[in-house]
Write a protein that holds these residues in place. Structure first.
Motif, PDB file in Angstrom:
ATOM      1  N   SER A 137      13.031  74.814  31.045  1.00 29.46           N
ATOM      2  CA  SER A 137      11.837  75.589  31.379  1.00 29.46           C
ATOM      3  C   SER A 137      12.224  76.668  32.383  1.00 29.46           C
ATOM      4  O   SER A 137      13.129  76.481  33.202  1.00 29.46           O
ATOM      5  CB  SER A 137      10.738  74.691  31.969  1.00 29.46           C
ATOM      6  OG  SER A 137      11.169  74.092  33.178  1.00 29.46           O
ATOM      7  N   CYS A 138      11.533  77.800  32.304  1.00 26.83           N
ATOM      8  CA  CYS A 138      11.832  78.894  33.235  1.00 26.83           C
ATOM      9  C   CYS A 138      10.641  79.830  33.315  1.00 26.83           C
ATOM     10  O   CYS A 138       9.868  79.969  32.366  1.00 26.83           O
ATOM     11  CB  CYS A 138      13.075  79.665  32.812  1.00 26.83           C
ATOM     12  SG  CYS A 138      13.035  80.338  31.132  1.00 26.83           S
ATOM     13  N   ALA A 139      10.509  80.466  34.474  1.00 27.83           N
ATOM     14  CA  ALA A 139       9.464  81.459  34.673  1.00 27.83           C
ATOM     15  C   ALA A 139       9.975  82.829  34.237  1.00 27.83           C
ATOM     16  O   ALA A 139      11.177  83.029  34.058  1.00 27.83           O
ATOM     17  CB  ALA A 139       9.057  81.493  36.143  1.00 27.83           C
TER      18      ALA A 139
ATOM     19  N   ARG B  51      13.435  82.550  24.389  1.00 27.78           N
ATOM     20  CA  ARG B  51      14.330  81.647  23.665  1.00 27.78           C
ATOM     21  C   ARG B  51      14.562  80.350  24.444  1.00 27.78           C
ATOM     22  O   ARG B  51      14.507  79.253  23.871  1.00 27.78           O
ATOM     23  CB  ARG B  51      15.664  82.345  23.396  1.00 27.78           C
ATOM     24  CG  ARG B  51      15.571  83.581  22.511  1.00 27.78           C
ATOM     25  CD  ARG B  51      15.346  83.246  21.049  1.00 27.78           C
ATOM     26  NE  ARG B  51      15.230  84.461  20.233  1.00 27.78           N
ATOM     27  CZ  ARG B  51      16.260  85.112  19.712  1.00 27.78           C
ATOM     28  NH1 ARG B  51      17.500  84.682  19.911  1.00 27.78           N
ATOM     29  NH2 ARG B  51      16.059  86.208  18.990  1.00 27.78           N
ATOM     30  N   LEU B  52      14.837  80.466  25.724  1.00 25.30           N
ATOM     31  CA  LEU B  52      15.172  79.263  26.490  1.00 25.30           C
ATOM     32  C   LEU B  52      13.940  78.428  26.806  1.00 25.30           C
ATOM     33  O   LEU B  52      14.035  77.195  26.898  1.00 25.30           O
ATOM     34  CB  LEU B  52      15.902  79.650  27.775  1.00 25.30           C
ATOM     35  CG  LEU B  52      17.282  80.306  27.583  1.00 25.30           C
ATOM     36  CD1 LEU B  52      17.980  80.500  28.930  1.00 25.30           C
ATOM     37  CD2 LEU B  52      18.157  79.502  26.635  1.00 25.30           C
ATOM     38  N   SER B  53      12.794  79.056  26.971  1.00 19.66           N
ATOM     39  CA  SER B  53      11.567  78.279  27.218  1.00 19.66           C
ATOM     40  C   SER B  53      11.204  77.416  26.020  1.00 19.66           C
ATOM     41  O   SER B  53      10.488  76.412  26.166  1.00 19.66           O
ATOM     42  CB  SER B  53      10.403  79.220  27.541  1.00 19.66           C
ATOM     43  OG  SER B  53      10.614  79.887  28.757  1.00 19.66           O
ATOM     44  N   ALA B  54      11.677  77.799  24.840  1.00 15.51           N
ATOM     45  CA  ALA B  54      11.383  77.040  23.618  1.00 15.51           C
ATOM     46  C   ALA B  54      12.372  75.900  23.385  1.00 15.51           C
ATOM     47  O   ALA B  54      12.203  75.128  22.434  1.00 15.51           O
ATOM     48  CB  ALA B  54      11.400  77.979  22.409  1.00 15.51           C
ATOM     49  N   VAL B  55      13.374  75.771  24.253  1.00 17.52           N
ATOM     50  CA  VAL B  55      14.370  74.711  24.094  1.00 17.52           C
ATOM     51  C   VAL B  55      13.856  73.434  24.751  1.00 17.52           C
ATOM     52  O   VAL B  55      13.499  73.449  25.935  1.00 17.52           O
ATOM     53  CB  VAL B  55      15.714  75.119  24.735  1.00 17.52           C
ATOM     54  CG1 VAL B  55      16.716  73.966  24.663  1.00 17.52           C
ATOM     55  CG2 VAL B  55      16.271  76.355  24.057  1.00 17.52           C
ATOM     56  N   PRO B  56      13.770  72.334  24.029  1.00 21.87           N
ATOM     57  CA  PRO B  56      13.313  71.076  24.632  1.00 21.87           C
ATOM     58  C   PRO B  56      14.180  70.699  25.830  1.00 21.87           C
ATOM     59  O   PRO B  56      15.405  70.710  25.757  1.00 21.87           O
ATOM     60  CB  PRO B  56      13.472  70.063  23.494  1.00 21.87           C
ATOM     61  CG  PRO B  56      13.403  70.883  22.250  1.00 21.87           C
ATOM     62  CD  PRO B  56      14.058  72.182  22.587  1.00 21.87           C
TER      63      PRO B  56
END
Length: 401
Positions: free
Chosen positions: A316-318, A308-313
């Motif tokens: 970014s997160c591993a 969910r958070l990686s898709a937020v403009p």
């Protein structure tokens, strides 16, 4: 004249505790708050562990114990260290303390002289540097990189070592990144440490049982037995068995050092709670499938939050290997403004605005010695995580240049 000692000026209050307390205060005021700030399992302590504590009360196990812990618990810890890490320790080499934090405090207070240096890879748990400062030591923070999974490299370790280096602190899986060292990565660090025989190592393995995707728990003394005689292996029952409030941590170390830790503890807190010790014996010696059940849920939550958070403009997160945290980069959002007109100049600004404007509590990366990030704990109910991710997305999408 201030009543506070000079040493108190060296440290700051824990930011994780401060944010958690603020979130609780806002919730008490009637605000709709979702707290993703605390490093605490949301699961209840398994029933068989609670029953062991109740039985201990009924049996009258309510007196002082040995400062270092009951013989039964120290024996159970020795057996668990052999089972989980193939490490051989005598019960006499083990000291039970009031949580993992006291273990670290005892170790640093018992060993550091003014000016001694302690290497701390960052991102790092908030309390490491302050505990070192309280013990008159000097934290040497080594910033790791996302490209290496936020893991310390052998080259970085070698560069950080000076004639004053006394300790290296290694935390795997790591709070706040969830990164876990592999056997090969630990062996590379061990080769450096073998060339510097005066350096001791503290391995914080408190999250070692919370690993995903087939990753196996490894610790330095296991990978390189030649370092065992100058390693303190630290662990506890807080995270793996959902026993944070029971306050049981422990150290396993060479006998000479353990005697110093016991002497120090004997003049501070003395023994830990006798009832909690009985519960810890049950946790370490009883069925371990309760951990597998929690890990399965944590893994699902991890994937939910990362996806969910990686898709937020702007975010970014591993995907972390262990623990129950995601360390999220927000660097692309710095300089923007919130709908309330607040300019986001730092990760601390972001976290404060997120809490005040959306009711989601997280922790800034600055607290972990790494600005430009925020930490999300996914040790909370899945439906709350889903709602929190929706709020974070709406918040980030509402920012303006």
């Amino acid at each position: 004249m201030s009543v506070a000692a000079e040493r108190m000026g060296r440290i700051l209050p824990s930011q994780t505790i401060a944010i958690t307390q603020k979130a609780r205060a806002l919730k008490a005021e009637g605000r709709d708050i979702i707290s993703l700030s605390a490093g605490e399992p949301d699961f209840d302590t398994p029933a068989f562990i609670k029953e062991a504590a109740i039985e201990a009360i009924r049996a009258g196990e309510t007196k002082y114990t040995d400062v270092a812990g009951t013989p039964a618990l120290r024996q159970a810890i020795a057996v668990a260290l052999k089972r989980d890490f193939d490490l051989d320790y005598l019960p006499e080499e083990i000291c039970v303390s009031t949580g993992g934090k006291q273990v670290i405090y005892n170790v640093m207070t018992a060993t550091l002289n003014p000016g001694d240096e302690v290497i701390i890879p960052a991102p790092a748990w908030v309390s490491y540097p302050d505990i070192v400062r309280l013990a008159d030591g000097q934290p040497v923070v080594v910033q790791t990189a996302p490209e290496t999974g936020f893991r310390l490299t052998a080259a970085q370790l070698e560069e950080a070592i000076t004639p004053r280096t006394h300790w290296l602190v290694l935390n795997s899986p790591c709070n706040p990144t969830g990164s876990a060292y592999t056997t090969d990565e630990l062996q590379a660090l061990a080769e450096v440490l073998l060339a510097h025989p005066d350096i001791w190592i503290l391995t914080d393995d408190i999250y070692a049982k919370l690993l995903y995707d087939g990753h196996q728990a490894v610790t330095l003394a296991q990978v390189e037995p030649r370092l065992k005689e100058r390693t303190v292996t630290m662990n506890g029952v807080s995270k793996a068995y959902a026993m944070t409030g029971w306050r049981i941590g422990f150290s396993a170390a060479p006998l000479e050092l353990t005697r110093q830790l016991v002497k120090l503890q004997g003049q501070s807190t003395s023994n830990t709670c006798s009832i909690a010790q009985a519960a810890a014996v049950a946790a370490l010696s009883g069925p371990q499938d309760c951990i597998d059940e929690m890990v399965e849920v944590y893994c699902q939550r991890r994937d939910l939050v990362v996806d969910r958070l990686s898709a937020v403009p702007g975010l970014s997160c591993a995907r972390p290997e262990g623990a129950f945290y995601v360390f999220v980069s927000l660097k692309d959002l710095l300089g923007k403004k919130t709908p309330a007109g607040r300019e986001l100049q730092s990760d601390e600004d972001f976290v404060q605005a997120l809490l005040e404007e959306t009711g989601v509590a997280t922790v800034p990366g600055t607290a972990f010695l790494t600005p430009g990030y925020f930490r999300v704990s996914y040790a909370t109910a899945t439906e709350l995580l889903e709602e929190a991710c929706r709020r974070i997305r709406r918040f980030c999408e509402s920012l303006t240049s």
